[in-house]
Write a protein that holds these residues in place. Structure first.
Motif, PDB file in Angstrom:
ATOM      1  N   LEU A 148       0.834  -1.210   0.000  1.00 39.29           N
ATOM      2  CA  LEU A 148       0.000   0.000   0.000  1.00 39.29           C
ATOM      3  C   LEU A 148       0.868   1.259   0.000  1.00 39.29           C
TER       4      LEU A 148
ATOM      5  N   LYS B 252       2.343   1.859  -3.359  1.00 43.01           N
ATOM      6  CA  LYS B 252       1.335   2.397  -4.272  1.00 43.01           C
ATOM      7  C   LYS B 252       1.095   3.880  -3.982  1.00 43.01           C
ATOM      8  N   LYS B 253       1.139   4.242  -2.710  1.00 39.56           N
ATOM      9  CA  LYS B 253       0.865   5.625  -2.308  1.00 39.56           C
ATOM     10  C   LYS B 253       2.043   6.557  -2.630  1.00 39.56           C
ATOM     11  N   TYR B 254       3.254   6.114  -2.312  1.00 43.37           N
ATOM     12  CA  TYR B 254       4.414   7.012  -2.382  1.00 43.37           C
ATOM     13  C   TYR B 254       5.408   6.645  -3.479  1.00 43.37           C
TER      14      TYR B 254
ATOM     15  N   ILE C 272      -5.387   5.440   4.037  1.00 44.08           N
ATOM     16  CA  ILE C 272      -4.331   5.558   3.027  1.00 44.08           C
ATOM     17  C   ILE C 272      -4.709   4.753   1.788  1.00 44.08           C
TER      18      ILE C 272
ATOM     19  N   SER D  78      -7.270   6.285  -0.425  1.00 46.20           N
ATOM     20  CA  SER D  78      -6.821   7.465  -1.165  1.00 46.20           C
ATOM     21  C   SER D  78      -6.061   7.092  -2.445  1.00 46.20           C
ATOM     22  N   LEU D  79      -5.846   5.801  -2.667  1.00 45.73           N
ATOM     23  CA  LEU D  79      -5.134   5.368  -3.865  1.00 45.73           C
ATOM     24  C   LEU D  79      -5.983   5.565  -5.112  1.00 45.73           C
TER      25      LEU D  79
ATOM     26  N   SER E 180      -4.599   1.676  -9.020  1.00 43.20           N
ATOM     27  CA  SER E 180      -3.851   0.982  -7.974  1.00 43.20           C
ATOM     28  C   SER E 180      -4.731  -0.009  -7.231  1.00 43.20           C
TER      29      SER E 180
END
Length: 302
Positions: A32, A35-37, A143, A146-147, A151
């Motif tokens: 995760l 995928k986020k950062y 979190i 918010s993807l 993703s």
């Protein structure tokens, strides 16, 4: 991503956070975060004598070390305190100036026990130059939500849209009902449910949204069962759902996990969005009319 897709993804993320433990939880968290950062976040893997330097993940822009703790047997006081203190002090020694922040990631939806919070507070007081934080599954869930849709599809597969639900006809549900095994048992009374049923059973907002959406198509299920060649088939299915629910409740399974297992019991196939919306309509029909989950007492209030 529309509201129905959002509810499906929200439910699946929550189920993953409820069910994964140990290395699987750590891997899920790191995926995760990547995928986020993107490449600003890297998982930390053990290497030779240095091991993992008391870190499971590292966020470069913040110079933040993440330590994940998700024991399969739940929190035990001595182990939890040792984990918090030992991993923090070990990371501080090994990362030195490369650690400006430290986050303890855990798996309990109810939060950390008071003694653990007290221990983290002491670490904050004695290490004011390091930004120390705690991240539980609710924050991880946020979190994940918010993807991007791309993703989420990559991690969980494609989820049904509101259009697919609106376009649902009798035929896919009929196919699903035919495929369900006929099971025997005592008939479950078919009665309307209280508007408080969702809250009384502690179902998440995502599951509540799915059930509310499914109500739009529950009449298709009602029509099919009313015209079914065997007039007792609906009662048999109600009994089967009821028995399966009671088994899981007696085992202490969490409400959202029960819903997820019931949807699979109703024929949901993660690889088929048609089966997902069809099974949702079936599950909603029986949620509204028989003893799947508990009806609140007459004098109950939130």
């Amino acid at each position: 991503m529309d509201l129905l897709q959002r509810a499906f993804y929200g439910k699946d993320i929550r189920i993953a956070l409820l069910e994964k433990r140990e290395q699987a939880y750590e891997d899920f968290f790191c995926t995760l975060m990547q995928k986020k950062y993107s490449d600003n976040f890297l998982p930390v893997k053990a290497a030779g004598r240095e091991g993992d330097r008391k870190a499971d993940g590292y966020l470069f822009p913040e110079k933040r070390v993440y330590q994940v703790y998700a024991p399969s047997s739940g929190f035990k006081k001595d182990k939890l305190l040792s984990k918090i203190t030992g991993d923090f002090e070990g990371a501080k020694e090994k990362w030195q100036s490369e650690m400006l922040g430290w986050t303890f990631v855990h798996s309990d939806f109810e939060g950390l026990p008071p003694y653990a919070i007290e221990q983290i507070s002491k670490l904050k007081t004695s290490n004011r130059n390091i930004d120390i934080r705690v991240m539980g599954p609710e924050i991880i869930h946020n979190i994940a939500m918010s993807l991007s849709l791309e993703s989420l599809i990559d991690m969980f597969g494609l989820m049904p849209s509101e259009k697919q639900l609106a376009d649902l006809t009798h035929e896919p549900i009929k196919t699903l009902l035919k495929a369900m095994s006929r099971q025997t048992g005592c008939s479950s009374a078919i009665v309307p449910v209280s508007v408080d049923k969702l809250e009384f059973n502690d179902l998440s907002d995502d599951v509540a949204a799915l059930l509310m959406a499914g109500r739009k198509k529950e009449k298709l299920v009602e029509d099919l069962l009313r015209k079914w060649p065997d007039p007792e088939y609906g009662d048999d299915l109600a009994s089967a759902f009821n028995a399966y629910y009671l088994d899981m409740r007696s085992e202490g399974v969490v409400a959202d996990q029960i819903f997820n297992k019931l949807q699979k019991f109703a024929g949901s196939d993660p690889a088929s969005t048609n089966s997902q919306v069809s099974s949702l309509a079936v599950l909603t029909y029986f949620f509204e009319r028989c003893d799947i989950f508990e009806n609140p007492p007459k004098d109950w209030s939130k």
